[in-house]
Design an enzyme around this catalytic site. Structure first.
Site, PDB file in Angstrom:
ATOM      1  N   ARG A   1      84.877  62.262  16.493  1.00 49.42           N
ATOM      2  CA  ARG A   1      83.861  61.256  16.140  1.00 49.42           C
ATOM      3  C   ARG A   1      82.622  61.968  15.613  1.00 49.42           C
ATOM      4  NH1 ARG A   1      82.498  57.700  21.132  1.00 49.42           N
ATOM      5  NH2 ARG A   1      84.564  56.814  20.776  1.00 49.42           N
TER       6      ARG A   1
ATOM      7  N   ARG B   1      74.193  59.061  22.773  1.00 50.74           N
ATOM      8  CA  ARG B   1      75.193  59.035  21.688  1.00 50.74           C
ATOM      9  C   ARG B   1      74.558  58.652  20.339  1.00 50.74           C
ATOM     10  NH1 ARG B   1      80.476  57.725  24.016  1.00 50.74           N
ATOM     11  NH2 ARG B   1      80.597  58.847  25.977  1.00 50.74           N
TER      12      ARG B   1
ATOM     13  N   LYS C   1      77.477  58.345  30.005  1.00 51.28           N
ATOM     14  CA  LYS C   1      77.084  58.143  28.602  1.00 51.28           C
ATOM     15  C   LYS C   1      75.802  57.320  28.503  1.00 51.28           C
ATOM     16  CE  LYS C   1      81.028  56.060  27.495  1.00 51.28           C
ATOM     17  NZ  LYS C   1      82.084  55.126  27.005  1.00 51.28           N
TER      18      LYS C   1
ATOM     19  N   LYS D   1      73.358  55.075  25.494  1.00 50.61           N
ATOM     20  CA  LYS D   1      73.397  54.557  24.125  1.00 50.61           C
ATOM     21  C   LYS D   1      72.081  53.911  23.713  1.00 50.61           C
ATOM     22  CE  LYS D   1      78.326  53.900  24.347  1.00 50.61           C
ATOM     23  NZ  LYS D   1      79.453  52.953  24.274  1.00 50.61           N
TER      24      LYS D   1
ATOM     25  N   CYS E   1      88.564  46.431  18.939  1.00 52.88           N
ATOM     26  CA  CYS E   1      88.518  47.877  19.222  1.00 52.88           C
ATOM     27  C   CYS E   1      89.826  48.536  18.785  1.00 52.88           C
ATOM     28  CB  CYS E   1      88.283  48.112  20.703  1.00 52.88           C
ATOM     29  SG  CYS E   1      89.758  47.803  21.691  1.00 52.88           S
TER      30      CYS E   1
ATOM     31  N   CYS F   1      94.308  54.923  22.003  1.00 53.20           N
ATOM     32  CA  CYS F   1      93.408  54.883  23.156  1.00 53.20           C
ATOM     33  C   CYS F   1      94.182  54.981  24.472  1.00 53.20           C
ATOM     34  CB  CYS F   1      92.582  53.596  23.142  1.00 53.20           C
ATOM     35  SG  CYS F   1      91.499  53.549  24.570  1.00 53.20           S
TER      36      CYS F   1
ATOM     37  N   CYS G   1      91.066  46.483  26.666  1.00 50.07           N
ATOM     38  CA  CYS G   1      90.784  46.645  28.104  1.00 50.07           C
ATOM     39  C   CYS G   1      89.323  46.261  28.346  1.00 50.07           C
ATOM     40  CB  CYS G   1      91.070  48.092  28.541  1.00 50.07           C
ATOM     41  SG  CYS G   1      89.717  49.233  28.242  1.00 50.07           S
TER      42      CYS G   1
ATOM     43  N   CYS H   1      84.676  48.096  24.160  1.00 51.19           N
ATOM     44  CA  CYS H   1      84.260  48.855  22.979  1.00 51.19           C
ATOM     45  C   CYS H   1      83.937  47.987  21.759  1.00 51.19           C
ATOM     46  CB  CYS H   1      85.316  49.891  22.620  1.00 51.19           C
ATOM     47  SG  CYS H   1      85.576  51.071  23.956  1.00 51.19           S
TER      48      CYS H   1
HETATM   49 FE1  SRM Z   1      84.334  52.948  23.736  1.00 50.13          FE
HETATM   50  C1  SRM Z   1      85.952  54.767  26.078  1.00 50.13           C
HETATM   51  C2  SRM Z   1      86.582  53.787  21.429  1.00 50.13           C
HETATM   52  C3  SRM Z   1      82.269  51.745  21.351  1.00 50.13           C
HETATM   53  C4  SRM Z   1      82.522  51.320  26.139  1.00 50.13           C
HETATM   54  N1  SRM Z   1      85.954  54.129  23.746  1.00 50.13           N
HETATM   55  C5  SRM Z   1      86.440  54.829  24.816  1.00 50.13           C
HETATM   56  C6  SRM Z   1      87.583  55.745  24.379  1.00 50.13           C
HETATM   57  C7  SRM Z   1      86.998  57.069  24.019  1.00 50.13           C
HETATM   58  C8  SRM Z   1      88.747  55.868  25.378  1.00 50.13           C
HETATM   59  C9  SRM Z   1      88.737  57.014  26.329  1.00 50.13           C
HETATM   60  O1  SRM Z   1      87.748  57.221  27.050  1.00 50.13           O
HETATM   61  O2  SRM Z   1      89.765  57.697  26.395  1.00 50.13           O
HETATM   62  C10 SRM Z   1      88.072  54.978  23.117  1.00 50.13           C
HETATM   63  C11 SRM Z   1      88.777  55.802  22.059  1.00 50.13           C
HETATM   64  C12 SRM Z   1      89.759  54.959  21.293  1.00 50.13           C
HETATM   65  C13 SRM Z   1      90.225  55.576  20.039  1.00 50.13           C
HETATM   66  O3  SRM Z   1      91.429  55.922  19.975  1.00 50.13           O
HETATM   67  O4  SRM Z   1      89.451  55.722  19.105  1.00 50.13           O
HETATM   68  C14 SRM Z   1      86.800  54.267  22.704  1.00 50.13           C
HETATM   69  N2  SRM Z   1      84.357  52.916  21.750  1.00 50.13           N
HETATM   70  C15 SRM Z   1      85.429  53.224  20.977  1.00 50.13           C
HETATM   71  C16 SRM Z   1      85.203  52.810  19.534  1.00 50.13           C
HETATM   72  C17 SRM Z   1      85.854  53.754  18.524  1.00 50.13           C
HETATM   73  C18 SRM Z   1      85.706  51.375  19.374  1.00 50.13           C
HETATM   74  C19 SRM Z   1      85.808  50.852  17.959  1.00 50.13           C
HETATM   75  O5  SRM Z   1      86.796  50.134  17.749  1.00 50.13           O
HETATM   76  O6  SRM Z   1      84.945  51.090  17.128  1.00 50.13           O
HETATM   77  C20 SRM Z   1      83.665  52.796  19.511  1.00 50.13           C
HETATM   78  C21 SRM Z   1      83.053  54.117  19.175  1.00 50.13           C
HETATM   79  C22 SRM Z   1      81.552  54.025  19.122  1.00 50.13           C
HETATM   80  C23 SRM Z   1      80.848  55.262  18.660  1.00 50.13           C
HETATM   81  O7  SRM Z   1      80.864  55.532  17.469  1.00 50.13           O
HETATM   82  O8  SRM Z   1      80.228  55.929  19.491  1.00 50.13           O
HETATM   83  C24 SRM Z   1      83.374  52.460  20.968  1.00 50.13           C
HETATM   84  N3  SRM Z   1      82.644  51.810  23.736  1.00 50.13           N
HETATM   85  C25 SRM Z   1      82.025  51.325  22.628  1.00 50.13           C
HETATM   86  C26 SRM Z   1      81.114  50.279  22.995  1.00 50.13           C
HETATM   87  C27 SRM Z   1      80.272  49.448  22.047  1.00 50.13           C
HETATM   88  C28 SRM Z   1      78.870  49.974  21.910  1.00 50.13           C
HETATM   89  O9  SRM Z   1      78.550  51.036  22.408  1.00 50.13           O
HETATM   90  O10 SRM Z   1      78.074  49.272  21.284  1.00 50.13           O
HETATM   91  C29 SRM Z   1      81.202  50.144  24.372  1.00 50.13           C
HETATM   92  C30 SRM Z   1      80.469  49.076  25.227  1.00 50.13           C
HETATM   93  C31 SRM Z   1      79.027  49.389  25.441  1.00 50.13           C
HETATM   94  C32 SRM Z   1      78.853  50.258  26.647  1.00 50.13           C
HETATM   95  O11 SRM Z   1      78.945  51.470  26.509  1.00 50.13           O
HETATM   96  O12 SRM Z   1      78.668  49.714  27.736  1.00 50.13           O
HETATM   97  C33 SRM Z   1      82.156  51.119  24.830  1.00 50.13           C
HETATM   98  N4  SRM Z   1      84.217  53.055  25.762  1.00 50.13           N
HETATM   99  C34 SRM Z   1      83.453  52.262  26.559  1.00 50.13           C
HETATM  100  C35 SRM Z   1      83.753  52.553  27.937  1.00 50.13           C
HETATM  101  C36 SRM Z   1      83.126  51.866  29.169  1.00 50.13           C
HETATM  102  C37 SRM Z   1      81.856  52.521  29.572  1.00 50.13           C
HETATM  103  C38 SRM Z   1      81.332  51.991  30.881  1.00 50.13           C
HETATM  104  O13 SRM Z   1      80.123  51.883  31.043  1.00 50.13           O
HETATM  105  O14 SRM Z   1      82.115  51.705  31.781  1.00 50.13           O
HETATM  106  C39 SRM Z   1      84.754  53.546  27.923  1.00 50.13           C
HETATM  107  C40 SRM Z   1      85.429  54.191  29.146  1.00 50.13           C
HETATM  108  C41 SRM Z   1      84.563  55.199  29.803  1.00 50.13           C
HETATM  109  O15 SRM Z   1      83.508  55.590  29.337  1.00 50.13           O
HETATM  110  O16 SRM Z   1      84.995  55.624  30.889  1.00 50.13           O
HETATM  111  C42 SRM Z   1      85.025  53.830  26.540  1.00 50.13           C
HETATM  112 FE1  SF4 Z   2      90.293  51.646  24.403  1.00 49.06          FE
HETATM  113 FE2  SF4 Z   2      89.499  49.770  26.057  1.00 49.06          FE
HETATM  114 FE3  SF4 Z   2      87.762  50.857  24.356  1.00 49.06          FE
HETATM  115 FE4  SF4 Z   2      89.632  49.276  23.431  1.00 49.06          FE
HETATM  116  S1  SF4 Z   2      87.991  48.675  24.863  1.00 49.06           S
HETATM  117  S2  SF4 Z   2      89.087  51.269  22.575  1.00 49.06           S
HETATM  118  S3  SF4 Z   2      91.325  49.683  24.769  1.00 49.06           S
HETATM  119  S4  SF4 Z   2      88.731  51.899  26.019  1.00 49.06           S
END
Ligand code: SRM
Ligand code: SF4
Length: 570
Positions: A84, A153, A214, A216, A435, A441, A480, A484
């Protein structure tokens, strides 16, 4: 309050979770990554380093479509890496885009993925190609530092407001924030760019254990909330008076991540806590980060985000602690108004005479397909375009600052490659975000990116039946509950529970400032359509003029309004 204070440099090896141990022993994010990269025995790297590479913008993954077959054949999973980039405000020049797309062609699965936080992702990069890819990204003067990991981030910023000068100013602030909050370790240069080893003696903002989780940050420019500012740990809302930026309202404690059936975890919209002037912005951001560094939960990672720190301390204690760290207090927040959190598609001309074209990119995936040669088309455009490519927070792409003399050429390429700028889709499809989920993922429980388009086609049949095709309804789907695609801010939210099964959430606001709530649990496609049909019928018949679906379901009593994250489960 002092008993909740954790001083990060005093890692005690006992109460802290394992990620804290890995960070503290990593010698400022180095670990054994360098050795793991050249180990020919496996396509993976060791567990501790998998934690550390996130700080370098990289995740180890495996192809989940192939996992069972490979297990049966006694092969290790097909490991590869997701990279990323850090792209503050989502802005890349045409020249940068060309290189990034070529890297996707040469080293990843042939696609570029635009993320919900305005970044680029490459999926399916094998270990042997990691260094070349990272070095290639760096050669464009973009990088992947802190794109993931327990640090601040990618900093988001509203993509394209009507006034391009203000946009430019806000974009500069997004860049400054991103730079200011970057980790300072030289590990990145040593590992990926063969830089000289320079001893890191301190991380001035983060300390040895960085943040508990993390973090943001986003900046929104009203009336557009296309960055979903309320979903961020730290948000800024630009306050503009007489075409001048006078400062920012400050928001803290937003987040989406939660777990099914665990009421300790919940999504939360951020609180507006005050106002600061532009010259105070960096100090405010740094102090919020420092408070979270010192008071965030380092024992239980699932409760470590700033939103939980705030709810544990109480917002008033949080604010007074922030004032202590700043040495002064925020001013009272100023009035503002948002109209929506989606994108505006098609052509727009700004006051500098330049044109901007917002394209609809389904789930942010830039790839050639039988429907559209999107990947090739954008490459061809990048070769003649002198301006920028801007990623939106809804995974779309703006070809920005197009000179009037190249407008026709670009339109011709758009037509030739069958690229959509929102002219062929319904407003509901244009307002949908999914997502990544399967196959990359590791946390996905159900499909999202690969499934949402089909589901929307089926929902469109119902919309047509009730004459609602012209009404935008904001739909978000994730595989899930990590959130995201910010599903808890969708007027309709689908969150994966198991293959083919989703929880259905209803009632978020169209402008992204109110959460939705669970309406039906663990339902399949037919059940989803059966649940939505009567609601949409009622909406078509009973809605007030201009009333959005998310507001309607609350007014009609289908679902309760969630004002506070703590009410999400109740
Ligand atoms: Fe996310 C984890 C993809 C935005 C909350 N996110 C992941 C992971 C890295 C899975 C992992 O930990 O193994 C996913 C990788 C999937 C893949 O194959 O690409 C993933 N997140 C994404 C992306 C690519 C989704 C998309 O379709 O665009 C976004 C990348 C953003 C970026 O450029 O940085 C993405 N993730 C978000 C958002 C939206 C936002 O930030 O506005 C959220 C919700 C906001 C937040 O953070 O509360 C988000 N991602 C999570 C979480 C839950 C965090 C938490 O507080 O519990 C995880 C899991 C974790 O961190 O343990 C996670
Ligand atoms: Fe993966 Fe869940 Fe984030 Fe979708 S919402 S990219 S399934 S961690």
């Amino acid at each position: 309050m002092s008993d909740t204070k954790i001083v990060p440099t005093q890692y005690d090896g006992f109460t802290h979770n394992d990620v804290e141990r890995i960070k503290v022993q990593s010698e400022y994010l180095r670990g054994t990554i360098k050795d793991g990269l050249v180990d020919p025995v496996t396509g993976s790297i060791c567990d501790d380093d998998q934690v550390l590479i996130k700080f370098h913008g990289i995740y180890q993954q495996d192809d989940r479509d192939l996992r069972n077959d490979r297990r049966k054949s006694k092969l290790e999973p097909l490991y590869s890496f997701m990279i990323r980039a850090r792209v503050p405000g989502g802005v890349a020049s045409s020249a940068q885009y060309l290189v990034l797309a070529e890297l996707a062609k040469n080293y990843s699965n042939g696609s570029l993925r635009l993320t919900t936080r305005q970044a680029f992702q490459w999926h399916g990069v094998f270990k042997r190609n990691l260094k070349q890819t990272i070095a290639g990204i760096n050669s464009t003067l973009l990088d992947t530092v802190a794109a993931c990991g327990d640090v601040n981030r990618n900093v988001m910023a509203t993509s394209l407001p009507e006034t391009s000068e203000i946009h430019q100013e806000i974009y500069q602030w997004a860049k400054k924030l991103s730079e200011h909050l970057l980790p300072k370790s030289n590990a990145f240069h040593e590992i990926w760019l063969d830089g000289e080893k320079i001893e890191t003696t301190e991380e001035p903002i983060y300390g040895k254990t960085y943040l508990p989780r993390k973090f943001k940050t986003a900046i929104a420019i009203p009336p557009h909330n296309d960055v979903d500012v309320y979903a961020n740990d730290l948000g800024f809302i630009a306050i503009i008076e007489q075409h001048k930026l006078i400062g920012f309202n400050v928001l803290v404690g937003g987040g989406m991540g939660s777990a099914h059936n665990d009421s300790q975890t919940y999504p939360r919209v951020a609180d507006v806590i005050g106002f600061c002037t532009p010259d105070q912005l960096l100090a405010v951001a740094e102090s919020v980060v420092r408070v979270q560094r010192d008071y965030g939960n380092r024992e239980v990672r699932k409760l470590a985000r700033l939103k939980y720190t705030i709810d544990r301390l109480g917002i008033d204690v949080f604010k007074s602690t922030l004032s202590e760290y700043l040495g002064w207090s925020l001013d009272t927040a100023k009035p503002f108004d948002f109209t929506g959190n989606g994108d505006r598609y098609g052509w727009l001309q700004t006051e500098n005479g330049k044109w901007h074209l917002t394209l609809y990119i389904h789930s942010g995936r830039i790839i050639d397909s039988p429907h559209s040669t999107l990947f090739s088309g954008l490459l061809a455009i990048a070769k003649i375009h002198q301006g920028e490519f801007r990623i939106t927070g809804n995974q779309n792409l703006i070809i920005s600052n197009i000179a009037p003399e190249t407008k026709q050429q670009i339109q011709a390429l758009i037509n030739k490659h069958g690229i959509s700028f929102g002219d062929k889709e319904t407003p509901t499809r244009l307002s949908s975000v999914a997502c990544v989920a399967f196959p990359t993922c590791s946390l996905a429980m159900a499909e999202a990116e690969r499934y949402l388009p089909d589901l929307i086609s089926k929902i469109e049949v119902i919309l047509e039946q009730y004459d609602l095709l012209e009404q935008p309804i904001n739909i978000r789907m994730t595989g899930c509950p990590n959130g995201c695609a910010r599903p808890f801010l969708g007027e309709i939210g689908f969150v994966g529970k198991a293959p083919g099964k989703y929880n259905l959430y209803l009632g978020a606001s169209f402008k992204g400032d109110r959460l939705n709530k669970l309406y039906k649990e663990n339902i399949n496609e037919q059940q989803i359509l059966d649940e939505l049909a009567p609601l949409l019928k009622d909406y078509a018949g009973q809605r007030n003029k201009g009333e959005y679906f998310g507001d309607f379901v609350i007014r009609q009593g289908y679902i309760r309004s969630v004002v506070n994250g703590l009410d999400f489960h109740g």
